[in-house]
Design an enzyme around this catalytic site. Structure first.
Site, short mmCIF file in Angstrom:
data_model
loop_
_atom_site.label_atom_id
_atom_site.label_comp_id
_atom_site.label_asym_id
_atom_site.label_seq_id
_atom_site.Cartn_x
_atom_site.Cartn_y
_atom_site.Cartn_z
N ASP A 1 0.85 -1.18 0.00
CA ASP A 1 0.00 0.00 0.00
C ASP A 1 0.89 1.24 0.00
O ASP A 1 0.50 2.31 0.43
CB ASP A 1 -0.92 -0.03 1.22
CG ASP A 1 -2.03 1.01 1.13
OD1 ASP A 1 -2.32 1.64 2.15
OD2 ASP A 1 -2.58 1.20 0.03
N LYS B 1 -0.67 -1.04 -4.59
CA LYS B 1 -1.22 0.24 -5.02
C LYS B 1 -0.30 0.79 -6.11
O LYS B 1 0.92 0.72 -6.01
CB LYS B 1 -1.25 1.23 -3.86
CG LYS B 1 -1.80 2.60 -4.25
CD LYS B 1 -1.57 3.66 -3.19
CE LYS B 1 -2.24 3.34 -1.90
NZ LYS B 1 -2.13 4.43 -0.91
#
Length: 131
Positions: A5, A45
């Site tokens: 992330d 991400k």
């Protein structure tokens, strides 16, 4: 499973922000390639930019299946996406990192040789390895 992330530290200069995003994405992919077992999975991400399609095409050669999604919580104008790679297909002669070598690799400035440092390289650097 490798989950990332991580997000680059954005400075507001589009070209530099895109380079930081590309460098970070490539680093996550390289770490995943060196530690995932065959059939392992990657969730990360990414931010859409000029290299987004090439990155997806590259992942399609490394995973049996690649999917993308935009989280509902993400602003509509945001280029934020999540990429899921399922069923990793490793190269036959790849070098696998030990936990210690991976830590040294992931924290080394040599990981981002083309990085343009204007401030801290990563705003958020959550990379999680499960397995």
């Amino acid at each position: 499973v490798v989950m990332s992330d991580a997000s680059p530290s954005l400075c507001g200069i589009k070209n530099i922000d895109q380079l930081r995003s590309i460098d970070l994405t490539n680093t996550v992919i390289e770490i995943a390639e060196n530690i995932l077992e065959p059939k392992g999975n990657l969730v990360m991400k990414v931010f859409q930019g000029p290299e987004y399609k090439a990155m997806l095409d590259s992942l399609k050669g490394k995973f049996r299946q690649v999917k993308t999604t935009k989280p509902a919580s993400s602003r509509k104008k945001s280029s934020e996406m999540y990429v899921v790679g399922l069923g990793y297909k490793p190269k036959k002669n790849r070098k696998k990192y030990s936990d210690y070598n991976l830590l040294m690799y992931a924290t080394s400035s040599a990981v981002l040789p083309n990085f343009i440092p204007l401030s801290e390289p990563f705003g958020s650097s959550d990379i999680i390895v499960i397995g």
